[in-house]
Structures are given as structure tokens and as C-alpha cells.
Design an enzyme around this catalytic site. Structure first.
Site, PDB file in Angstrom:
ATOM      1  N   HIS A  17       0.850  -1.192   0.000  1.00  0.00           N
ATOM      2  CA  HIS A  17       0.000   0.000   0.000  1.00  0.00           C
ATOM      3  C   HIS A  17       0.886   1.242   0.000  1.00  0.00           C
ATOM      4  O   HIS A  17       2.118   1.141  -0.050  1.00  0.00           O
ATOM      5  CB  HIS A  17      -1.000  -0.015   1.165  1.00  0.00           C
ATOM      6  CG  HIS A  17      -0.384  -0.041   2.532  1.00  0.00           C
ATOM      7  ND1 HIS A  17       0.344   0.998   3.044  1.00  0.00           N
ATOM      8  CD2 HIS A  17      -0.402  -0.991   3.498  1.00  0.00           C
ATOM      9  CE1 HIS A  17       0.746   0.707   4.263  1.00  0.00           C
ATOM     10  NE2 HIS A  17       0.319  -0.512   4.565  1.00  0.00           N
ATOM     11  N   HIS A  20       4.135   1.563   2.104  1.00  0.00           N
ATOM     12  CA  HIS A  20       5.353   0.901   1.613  1.00  0.00           C
ATOM     13  C   HIS A  20       5.975   1.710   0.479  1.00  0.00           C
ATOM     14  O   HIS A  20       7.191   1.900   0.416  1.00  0.00           O
ATOM     15  CB  HIS A  20       5.043  -0.506   1.103  1.00  0.00           C
ATOM     16  CG  HIS A  20       4.315  -1.355   2.104  1.00  0.00           C
ATOM     17  ND1 HIS A  20       3.066  -1.872   1.871  1.00  0.00           N
ATOM     18  CD2 HIS A  20       4.649  -1.745   3.357  1.00  0.00           C
ATOM     19  CE1 HIS A  20       2.668  -2.556   2.923  1.00  0.00           C
ATOM     20  NE2 HIS A  20       3.606  -2.497   3.844  1.00  0.00           N
ATOM     21  N   CYS A 125       3.854  -9.733  19.944  1.00  0.00           N
ATOM     22  CA  CYS A 125       2.880  -9.393  18.888  1.00  0.00           C
ATOM     23  C   CYS A 125       3.255 -10.159  17.631  1.00  0.00           C
ATOM     24  O   CYS A 125       4.314  -9.929  17.057  1.00  0.00           O
ATOM     25  CB  CYS A 125       2.852  -7.897  18.585  1.00  0.00           C
ATOM     26  SG  CYS A 125       1.805  -7.555  17.131  1.00  0.00           S
ATOM     27  N   CYS A 128       3.830  -7.746  14.566  1.00  0.00           N
ATOM     28  CA  CYS A 128       5.117  -7.027  14.556  1.00  0.00           C
ATOM     29  C   CYS A 128       6.273  -8.016  14.618  1.00  0.00           C
ATOM     30  O   CYS A 128       7.413  -7.625  14.396  1.00  0.00           O
ATOM     31  CB  CYS A 128       5.303  -6.156  15.799  1.00  0.00           C
ATOM     32  SG  CYS A 128       4.147  -4.847  16.077  1.00  0.00           S
ATOM     33  N   CYS A 143      -1.327  -4.730  21.308  1.00  0.00           N
ATOM     34  CA  CYS A 143      -0.245  -4.111  20.541  1.00  0.00           C
ATOM     35  C   CYS A 143      -0.684  -2.704  20.172  1.00  0.00           C
ATOM     36  O   CYS A 143      -1.723  -2.533  19.513  1.00  0.00           O
ATOM     37  CB  CYS A 143       0.026  -4.914  19.268  1.00  0.00           C
ATOM     38  SG  CYS A 143       1.118  -4.018  18.136  1.00  0.00           S
ATOM     39  N   HIS A 146      -0.844  -2.533  16.135  1.00  0.00           N
ATOM     40  CA  HIS A 146      -1.851  -3.299  15.396  1.00  0.00           C
ATOM     41  C   HIS A 146      -3.190  -3.399  16.112  1.00  0.00           C
ATOM     42  O   HIS A 146      -4.160  -3.895  15.549  1.00  0.00           O
ATOM     43  CB  HIS A 146      -1.314  -4.707  15.086  1.00  0.00           C
ATOM     44  CG  HIS A 146      -0.179  -4.682  14.120  1.00  0.00           C
ATOM     45  ND1 HIS A 146       1.139  -4.753  14.512  1.00  0.00           N
ATOM     46  CD2 HIS A 146      -0.157  -4.540  12.774  1.00  0.00           C
ATOM     47  CE1 HIS A 146       1.915  -4.684  13.438  1.00  0.00           C
ATOM     48  NE2 HIS A 146       1.152  -4.546  12.380  1.00  0.00           N
ATOM     49  N   LYS A 300      -2.587   5.370  11.566  1.00  0.00           N
ATOM     50  CA  LYS A 300      -1.553   4.924  10.636  1.00  0.00           C
ATOM     51  C   LYS A 300      -2.238   4.153   9.502  1.00  0.00           C
ATOM     52  O   LYS A 300      -3.093   3.305   9.755  1.00  0.00           O
ATOM     53  CB  LYS A 300      -0.593   3.983  11.363  1.00  0.00           C
ATOM     54  CG  LYS A 300       0.459   3.404  10.441  1.00  0.00           C
ATOM     55  CD  LYS A 300       1.254   2.288  11.088  1.00  0.00           C
ATOM     56  CE  LYS A 300       2.234   1.706  10.069  1.00  0.00           C
ATOM     57  NZ  LYS A 300       2.744   0.401  10.408  1.00  0.00           N
ATOM     58  N   LYS A 303      -3.055  -1.982   6.230  1.00  0.00           N
ATOM     59  CA  LYS A 303      -3.994  -2.917   5.618  1.00  0.00           C
ATOM     60  C   LYS A 303      -4.981  -3.434   6.670  1.00  0.00           C
ATOM     61  O   LYS A 303      -6.181  -3.506   6.414  1.00  0.00           O
ATOM     62  CB  LYS A 303      -3.192  -4.077   5.020  1.00  0.00           C
ATOM     63  CG  LYS A 303      -3.994  -4.984   4.147  1.00  0.00           C
ATOM     64  CD  LYS A 303      -4.112  -4.419   2.748  1.00  0.00           C
ATOM     65  CE  LYS A 303      -5.031  -5.312   1.907  1.00  0.00           C
ATOM     66  NZ  LYS A 303      -5.353  -4.710   0.640  1.00  0.00           N
TER      67      LYS A 303
HETATM   68  N1  MSP Z   1       9.525  -6.596   7.514  1.00  0.00           N
HETATM   69  C1  MSP Z   1       9.659  -5.532   8.452  1.00  0.00           C
HETATM   70  C2  MSP Z   1      10.887  -4.716   8.166  1.00  0.00           C
HETATM   71  C3  MSP Z   1      12.191  -5.476   8.169  1.00  0.00           C
HETATM   72  S1  MSP Z   1      13.541  -4.468   7.736  1.00  0.00           S
HETATM   73  C4  MSP Z   1      14.878  -5.374   8.072  1.00  0.00           C
HETATM   74  C5  MSP Z   1       8.437  -4.633   8.362  1.00  0.00           C
HETATM   75  N2  MSP Z   1       7.745  -4.685   7.235  1.00  0.00           N
HETATM   76  S2  MSP Z   1       6.410  -3.836   6.923  1.00  0.00           S
HETATM   77  O1  MSP Z   1       6.016  -4.235   5.603  1.00  0.00           O
HETATM   78  O2  MSP Z   1       5.454  -4.030   7.957  1.00  0.00           O
HETATM   79  O3  MSP Z   1       6.756  -2.324   6.974  1.00  0.00           O
HETATM   80  C6  MSP Z   1       7.909  -1.836   6.406  1.00  0.00           C
HETATM   81  C7  MSP Z   1       7.923  -0.349   6.287  1.00  0.00           C
HETATM   82  O4  MSP Z   1       6.852   0.139   5.489  1.00  0.00           O
HETATM   83  C8  MSP Z   1       7.803   0.498   7.544  1.00  0.00           C
HETATM   84  O5  MSP Z   1       8.949   0.564   8.328  1.00  0.00           O
HETATM   85  C9  MSP Z   1       7.617   1.831   6.910  1.00  0.00           C
HETATM   86  O6  MSP Z   1       8.851   2.244   6.400  1.00  0.00           O
HETATM   87  C10 MSP Z   1       6.653   1.493   5.775  1.00  0.00           C
HETATM   88  N3  MSP Z   1       5.265   1.730   6.160  1.00  0.00           N
HETATM   89  C11 MSP Z   1       4.254   0.819   6.302  1.00  0.00           C
HETATM   90  N4  MSP Z   1       3.120   1.504   6.624  1.00  0.00           N
HETATM   91  C12 MSP Z   1       3.370   2.828   6.682  1.00  0.00           C
HETATM   92  C13 MSP Z   1       2.616   3.999   6.884  1.00  0.00           C
HETATM   93  N5  MSP Z   1       1.319   3.986   7.133  1.00  0.00           N
HETATM   94  N6  MSP Z   1       3.263   5.186   6.798  1.00  0.00           N
HETATM   95  C14 MSP Z   1       4.587   5.284   6.497  1.00  0.00           C
HETATM   96  N7  MSP Z   1       5.319   4.210   6.286  1.00  0.00           N
HETATM   97  C15 MSP Z   1       4.773   2.970   6.448  1.00  0.00           C
HETATM   98  O7  MSP Z   1       8.178  -3.908   9.303  1.00  0.00           O
END
Ligand code: MSP
Length: 505
Positions: A17, A20, A125, A128, A143, A146, A300, A303
Site C-alpha cells: 500500500h 510501503h 505481537c 510485529c 499491541c 496493530h 496509521k 492494511k
Molecule cells: N519486515 C519488516 C521490516 C524489516 S527491515 C529489516 C516490516 N515490514 S512492513 O512491511 O510491515 O513495513 C515496512 C515499512 O513500510 C515500515 O517501516 C515503513 O517504512 C513502511 N510503512 C508501512 N506503513 C506505513 C505507513 N502507514 N506510513 C509510512 N510508512 C509505512 O516492518
């Protein structure tokens, strides 16, 4: 010089989304800017495929974790070119090369005496994949990220002696005030460390979806250590047959969201110290993109909360550049901020279409009409040149600290400066006055030059439209030195400019 920048690797438990896309675009802006400076850039992104977040999602969908990982990793991989993200490699933690290196490095950590077997008991969690400390637990053992109940876990794990790195980490933070940026996150990490570090699980016995622990194959490595190591392992196998670790390590920047600060700012440097690997130069921690949920409350974007902007839809409607621009203009990079389709539409029309797009098309039209399609070969307006003076160096200094919004603001101030210049000079009036021919030439030459110079600086933000505009201006050089006002020359012919930001569908 080598410049190495990474994004977090994304969990493949769901489709990508805008959250990311946000981190990936931020790192891309920095990577593209460094390439403009002539750096040899390696830009890494990828997917985090092991551990509970993925195993549980696969179970819910009735497929194997590998199947789910294969399906969703493809979506993340495909997202990157659609976002115009210029990553040099896309790592998957299920890559054989990664798994082998993880085992090697963590075996070294074991052999260096930093692990032991023990009993873990506490709150966890599964979304996380985080063993929560007391300070990280929400109301009724939930959490806070989440908003799901935490699991009470009790299991025999291999532990990493994090506590023994307390002093070294304190020294790191005391000696390197820009290890974590921005300052507020530095302080947060520093006080987490000062609060006292507890040893942390290095392996899980309950799970089999992960990299097996070589000295105890009944266990797999705790997903966070497997995942963090991607930043290091990728360099050894990304370029087939060439190990580029020595060239690119240590990383210059890990760009991450604030939800994963503890892992990157505390666990990661400790793990590297334990493995005798040099530490990265900087971590930049950005905030969350927030969006209203069905009840109108801001959260935040995620999904699981269902309040997501689909980057694919936005790009279909407004184009990739508009999405890239909006993310950093609307929300100050580093802070949390709200996004919405309403503010997106507003910025698109007032800033991209009117302030920048119209400036470009007006300038080119006037050169076409009044100067036979050639940028006048005369000197630029000294007063305007003074307003651009030092801009490339200022932008470079800001981007050296990942201040992506501030850099964009400085550039945009010049877009507005040029719009004021057009109004002040009113070239359409000058064109009617035969005595003003020289002034008209200076004006149009200066406008074309200002537009060109700031477009070079905007190119890491909006590679596609800036490319079209530079082509129409007849000077496609992208290097940072070309962003100096006055570096371009007059006399060249201009070309056709397609509408840069047309009315959305
Ligand atoms: N897999 C772990 C990261 C491991 S790194 C060695 C993880 N993945 S994640 O898919 O849940 O999220 C990764 C990143 O996506 C977050 O750290 C952030 O950079 C970005 N984001 C996910 N949702 C977000 C928002 N709503 N806003 C901004 N960034 C966000 O955590």
C-alpha cells in the site's frame, strides 16, 4: 565514491500500500540525487518473507508460506518500476544466497560467545514479530500498533546477549550524533538504551518457517535477525559472481519507518558488533502516513485497519510523478501526517498543473512565439540569478541528512519565484513594445534557464515529467553541476512539450 542506501524489506503477508511505496520513493529520491553527484550508488529494497507475520497470513489463506511469499513478493517487485523506483537489486529473504550468509554470520556470533539457550516468557505481537517490553504494551495487553491482543509466550529459545552491548551502544550514540536522524528519534533510541537492555530471542522453537539455526536445526532464527541481515548479505550475491561487500559496506543510509526503530537503532548495531562487522553511517526514521478510517478517526495507514490509499489507483489517475511529489510535499518527511484524495487533488491542480506545468508551457510557448523557438542567446538577469545562487549546494546539504521535504520546499520556492518573475515582466506586454525587445530576450532566456536549473533539481522527485521538460528545453544534462543557474547556454532550439500534468481522468 560509493553510496549504499536501503529501504526496509516489506512483509509479504499482504499486498503493498502507499505506506510501503512511501519509504521506497524516499530512498529513491536520495539514490537518484546521489547519482546526480556522480556517486556509484547501490540501492536495495526487497521482501521479508519468514516468521510469523507471513506464516500466519498463509495459514489464514490456506496456502503454504512459500506460495504466499512468491505471490506477494512479485507484487512488491512489480511496484518498484511502476513507482519509478530505481533499485539496483530486489532481495527476498528466501533467496538461497541470503540464507547461507545469515547462517554463516550468526554462527560467527555464536562462536564469538554472544548466544546462550534460555527460557523466554513475555508478551509477543505476532504481527510485529516483536517481543514487547513493558513500556511497549498497550491497554489490556494489546499491541499499540496493530491494536490486537498480545500473545503470552513461553518458550525455550536461543538468546542474543544484547545486554552486554549496552556500553558500546551508549558510546556509539555519544560519539555520533547523526547516527540516527532526525534528532527526536535519536533521543528515543538513546533513552531506550539508557533504560537498560535485556537479552533478546535469537531463535524460535515453535516456528519452522525461517532460516534453520546451524548449531540447533530444530530452531529457526527469529525473523528480525534474518531480516536485518539482508542489508549486508545482499551485497555478496546481488551482482552475480561479484561480492561487492567491500565496495559498498558500511551502508550510508537505512531509511525506515518509526515503527521499526528499536530493531534498527538498537538490535542491529549490537548484532553487527557481535559479528565484527562495521556499523552503518546513518539511519533515517520517517513518520507514518495517516488516513481517516470509516469512523473519521485518523490512524496509521495499514492494511489491517482498512484505511489505505492504493498507490496503483492513485498512479492510474494522476500519474507516478504526482504521487512521488505529493508524498513529500504534503507530509514533512520525518513527521507523521495525513494524506487524502482531497488534498492530493488540490496539490495536483494548484502546484503541479498550475505553478509548474503552466510555467513550463507558458515559457516554451512564448519562446516559440516571440523568439522563433530558440532560447535567446543573451545573458541572464543578474537579479534572478542571485535568487538561485547556492541552491544546488543547499539541496545537496539537506539531502545529505535525508531532509527530503525541506529540499523540495527550497526548490519549490524557486518555482514560485519564476512565476512572480513572469508576472513582473509580463513578456506578452514587452512583445508589443519594439523598444523592449532586449528586455524580452533577457526575460525569456532567464525563464528558460531558471526552469531548466530547478528541473534538474526536481528530477530525483519526478523523473518522468522533468525528463520531458528538459528534453523540450534542449538540454538533458542531469548532473548536479548542471543545476547551477547560468550553467545552461542560450541559442538552442526548444522542442514540443506534451502536457505534463493533464486534467485527471
Ligand atoms: N519486515 C519488516 C521490516 C524489516 S527491515 C529489516 C516490516 N515490514 S512492513 O512491511 O510491515 O513495513 C515496512 C515499512 O513500510 C515500515 O517501516 C515503513 O517504512 C513502511 N510503512 C508501512 N506503513 C506505513 C505507513 N502507514 N506510513 C509510512 N510508512 C509505512 O516492518
Amino acid at each position: 565514491m560509493a553510496f549504499y542506501i536501503t529501504t526496509p524489506i516489506y512483509y509479504v503477508n499482504a499486498a503493498p500500500h502507499l505506506g510501503h511505496a512511501y519509504t521506497a520513493i524516499a530512498a529513491d529520491v536520495m539514490a537518484r540525487h546521489q547519482r546526480q553527484r556522480g556517486e556509484d550508488v547501490f540501492f536495495l529494497t526487497g521482501t521479508d518473507e519468514h516468521g510469523e507475520p507471513v506464516a500466519l497470513a498463509a495459514e489464514r489463506e490456506g496456502v503454504s508460506p512459500q506460495e504466499l511469499a512468491d505471490r506477494n513478493a512479485e507484487r512488491f517487485r512489480a511496484l518498484m518500476p511502476q513507482l519509478d523506483v530505481s533499485n539496483d537489486y530486489f532481495i527476498r529473504t528466501t533467496d538461497e544466497g541470503h540464507k547461507v550468509r545469515v547462517q554463516e554470520i550468526l554462527q560467527r556470533v555464536h562462536d564469538n560467545g554472544h548466544v546462550y539457550k534460555g527460557m523466554y516468557e513475555g508478551w509477543y505481537c505476532p504481527r510485529c514479530a516483536d517481543f514487547k517490553t513493558d513500556a511497549e504494551i498497550g491497554p489490556d495487553n494489546t499491541c499499540p500498533i496493530h491494536r490486537i491482543p498480545l500473545d503470552r509466550e513461553r518458550e525455550e529459545n536461543w538468546f542474543f546477549r544484547l545486554s552486554t552491548f549496552q556500553e558500546q551502544l551508549e558510546q556509539l550514540y555519544d560519539g555520533q550524533s547523526d547516527f540516527v536522524l532526525p534528532k527526536v528519534r535519536f533521543n528515543e533510541a538513546r533513552s531506550f538504551i539508557a533504560g537498560g537492555l535485556q537479552d533478546v530471542s535469537l531463535s524460535r522453537a515453535k516456528l519452522n518457517w525461517g532460516v534453520p539455526v546451524p548449531w540447533d536445526p530444530e530452531h529457526v532464527f527469529y525473523v528480525w535477525f534474518d531480516a536485518l541481515l539482508n542489508y549486508y548479505t545482499a551485497l555478496s550475491f546481488a551482482h552475480d559472481g561479484t561480492d561487492e561487500t567491500d565496495k559498498f559496506w558500511p551502508a550510508d543510509f537505512h531509511v525506515i519507518g518509526k515503527d521499526i526503530l528499536k530493531f534498527h537503532a538498537v538490535f542491529w548495531p549490537a548484532m553487527l558488533l557481535a559479528a565484527d562487522i562495521p556499523l552503518p553511517e546513518h539511519l533515517f526514521i520517517h513518520g507514518f502516513l495517516l488516513m481517516k478510517d470509516a469512523s473519521g478517526e485518523e490512524h496509521k495507514m495499514s492494511k489491517s485497519l482498512g484505511n489505505v490509499l492504493d498507490p496503483f489507483e492513485v498512479m492510474d489517475q494522476f500519474g507516478t510523478d504526482a504521487l512521488r511529489y505529493y508524498c513529500f510535499r504534503e507530509v514533512s518527511f520525518g513527521l507523521d501526517g495525513s494524506v487524502s484524495t482531497t488534498t492530493f487533488g488540490e496539490r495536483y491542480t494548484s502546484e503541479l498543473a498550475n505553478e509548474y506545468g503552466n510555467l513550463a508551457s507558458r515559457t516554451l510557448n512564448m519562446i516559440g512565439r516571440y523568439c522563433d523557438g530558440k532560447v535567446p542567446d543573451v545573458a541572464v538577469e543578474p537579479q534572478l540569478a542571485a535568487d538561485f545562487d547556492g541552491l544546488p549546494a543547499e539541496v545537496a546539504a539537506l539531502l545529505d541528512r535525508a531532509e527530503i521535504t525541506q529540499a523540495l520546499d527550497r526548490i519549490w520556492a524557486r518555482v514560485r519565484r519564476l512565476n512572480r518573475y513572469v508576472e513582473e515582466k509580463a513578456p506578452w506586454k514587452l512583445a508589443k513594445d519594439p523598444d523592449a525587445a532586449a528586455e524580452l530576450q533577457t526575460t525569456l532566456r532567464s525563464l528558460a534557464e531558471g526552469l531548466r536549473a530547478l528541473t534538474v533539481l526536481l528530477s530525483p522527485y519526478m523523473p518522468e515529467s522533468t525528463g520531458k521538460l528538459l528534453a523540450a528545453l534542449g538540454d538533458e544534462r542531469l548532473e548536479l553541476s548542471a543545476a547551477e543557474f547560468g550553467d545552461g547556454s542560450g541559442g538552442g532550439s526548444i522542442g514540443e512539450l506534451p502536457p505534463l500534468f493533464p486534467k485527471p481522468q
